[in-house]
Design an enzyme around this catalytic site. Sequence first.
Site, PDB file in Angstrom:
ATOM      1  N   ASP A 129       0.743  -1.171  -0.035  1.00 28.42           N
ATOM      2  CA  ASP A 129       0.056   0.026  -0.101  1.00 28.42           C
ATOM      3  C   ASP A 129       0.838   1.309  -0.144  1.00 28.42           C
ATOM      4  O   ASP A 129       1.856   1.373   0.692  1.00 28.42           O
ATOM      5  CB  ASP A 129      -0.741  -0.113   1.396  1.00 28.42           C
ATOM      6  CG  ASP A 129      -2.033   0.931   1.132  1.00 28.42           C
ATOM      7  OD1 ASP A 129      -2.778   0.873   0.557  1.00 28.42           O
ATOM      8  OD2 ASP A 129      -1.921   1.896   2.111  1.00 28.42           O
ATOM      9  N   GLU A 145       2.013  -0.367  -4.876  1.00 28.18           N
ATOM     10  CA  GLU A 145       0.949   0.740  -5.041  1.00 28.18           C
ATOM     11  C   GLU A 145       1.684   2.176  -5.355  1.00 28.18           C
ATOM     12  O   GLU A 145       2.218   2.503  -4.173  1.00 28.18           O
ATOM     13  CB  GLU A 145      -0.170   0.876  -4.440  1.00 28.18           C
ATOM     14  CG  GLU A 145      -1.261   1.805  -4.777  1.00 28.18           C
ATOM     15  CD  GLU A 145      -2.296   2.453  -3.501  1.00 28.18           C
ATOM     16  OE1 GLU A 145      -3.193   2.929  -3.851  1.00 28.18           O
ATOM     17  OE2 GLU A 145      -1.734   2.519  -2.388  1.00 28.18           O
TER      18      GLU A 145
HETATM   19  C1  BGC Z   1      -5.487   2.237  -0.327  1.00 29.13           C
HETATM   20  C2  BGC Z   1      -6.603   2.881   0.139  1.00 29.13           C
HETATM   21  C3  BGC Z   1      -6.072   3.499   1.685  1.00 29.13           C
HETATM   22  C4  BGC Z   1      -4.827   4.270   1.443  1.00 29.13           C
HETATM   23  C5  BGC Z   1      -4.266   4.393   2.828  1.00 29.13           C
HETATM   24  C6  BGC Z   1      -4.392   3.218  -0.580  1.00 29.13           C
HETATM   25  O1  BGC Z   1      -4.091   3.733  -1.404  1.00 29.13           O
HETATM   26  O2  BGC Z   1      -5.681   1.429  -1.653  1.00 29.13           O
HETATM   27  O3  BGC Z   1      -7.679   2.160   0.021  1.00 29.13           O
HETATM   28  O4  BGC Z   1      -7.107   4.425   2.122  1.00 29.13           O
HETATM   29  O5  BGC Z   1      -3.735   3.788   0.805  1.00 29.13           O
HETATM   30  O6  BGC Z   1      -3.743   3.410   3.252  1.00 29.13           O
END
Ligand code: BGC
Length: 537
Positions: free
Chosen positions: A201, A270
């Site tokens: 994440d 991500e």
């Molecule tokens: C996740 C989200 C989350 C955020 C904070 C991201 O990019 O995919 O769903 O709210 O990170 O953790």
Amino acid sequence: MSRPCWWRGAVIYQIYPRSFLDTNGDGVGDLPGIVDRLDYVASLGVDAIWISPFFKSPMADFGYDIADQRQVDPLFGTLDDFDRLLDKAHRLGLKVMIDQVFSHTSDQHEWFRESRSSRDNPKADWYVWADAREDGTPPNNWLSLFGGVAWRWEPRRRQYYLHNFLSSQPDLNFHNPQVRQATLDYVKFWLDRGVDGFRLDSINFCFNDAQLRDNPPKPADKRVGRGFSPDNPYAFQYHWYNNTRPENIGFLEELRALVDRYPGAVTLGEISSEDSLATTAEYTSGRRLHMGYSFELLVDDFSAAYIRDTVSRLEEAMTEGWPCWAVSNHDVRRAVTRWGGGGPSPRLARMLAAMVCSLRGSVCVYQGEELGLPEADVPFEALQDPYGIAFWPNFKGRDGCRTPMPWTDADGAGFSAATPWLPVPEAHRPLAARRQHADPGSTLNAFRAFMRWRREQPALVRGSIAFLDTAEPVLAFVREHQGQRMLAAFNLSDAAASLPLPSGGWTLAQGHGLASASIDGGVASLPAYGVLFARAD
Ligand code: BGC
């Protein structure tokens, strides 16, 4: 595909556990629910699952606010349930990837409870603490992605702490080696349990600028993309200092050294930075992440030129890494609504799945994408997502893509015996999995047929990609692997279109289960949202 490179060209099915299947009647999905439906997932012909967070959490951000990285939240079940899930998935030939949230924790985490208690406790420096300016205001101009300033006052320390997301998601201080070690320790805990990889994440958010310099303002015409609304003041800055800091690279290398001790284990980051494609290339070069994905195909733009330019830019920047693409996930409006408007066609859903699974790279497919689910219209009274509540009504948040999976067309959609945490929209009931399973012409069965066929096409799984310079609305490219050349073309519009084929002979490929194009005299005709796969003679 055999280990250790199973992940190259893999299709990864994302499960949002709250909304998959509820087996204990509390209106929220759980791990036993995933175990129950793993046969369904395997029937889709995907290679792996990625499960969004199921760890102990007060659920302010529905699990992305973790209070203990080693425990399963009782709402979702137990560690034994997780072990059963892992075991069954492996028996079905599915790899299991789990979400890891490094950059922040919940404010209920014991690390934060201790850190906030004083300025001199053993974890005092585990989060990002800073004194107020002389006038009492926060130390710099950083903003939270979920609205408002990124700093919250802690009276016990008479200091501010940083939160890039909710104020109940304090940011860890990765400049502190103890924090990095504690992170690697819990990653090892899950590797030892047997997971096959991680979706990481907000991986570029681990480090912030140590000097806490102000972010520069961003001109109005540049405030676009990256999954957040232009109404959000977060879009008004260049995020040079609160994320994507150079120190992150060293940490990714430390992480990779650990993961490499577990053959076949994989990392997927991500990435959302000022230039996410460049960061993806940087983070996947050398021995850093295996793969990265960004929000570039999760935006509202939908044209052949946009997709071609985006993928080509990453191809040019990425010399060693491996891309991963997604057109849907739990953070953005569902793709058929984003790209198809009000009454999206089932053919659009099939074409989109085939398109994203034909690009070079691995793919994340989000639960319900195989059913062609449109975005749900969740009324304000039923909203759960704090991000949506903060930015209503222009931006409605993320609940519309998080509604429960419609398994049957009965009341409650076969998801739960209780009232579900988010309503199941009426429009989803005719698209229920059981109904589509029984219909040979359904989107679900087309998806399965395509996935089965794709696995047998090395050019689509592992090949290089070369785009054709096509006019709208046709996107076309040639994938090539060890002498196999496959031409793939997609009509992105709801009207018929044609495509003059490149020289050389092309024969229509059969067996992919999608309503296909025809070739006549070197010109392909594609029906509305049609797809063409052709082999070089
Ligand atoms: C996740 C989200 C989350 C955020 C904070 C991201 O990019 O995919 O769903 O709210 O990170 O953790």
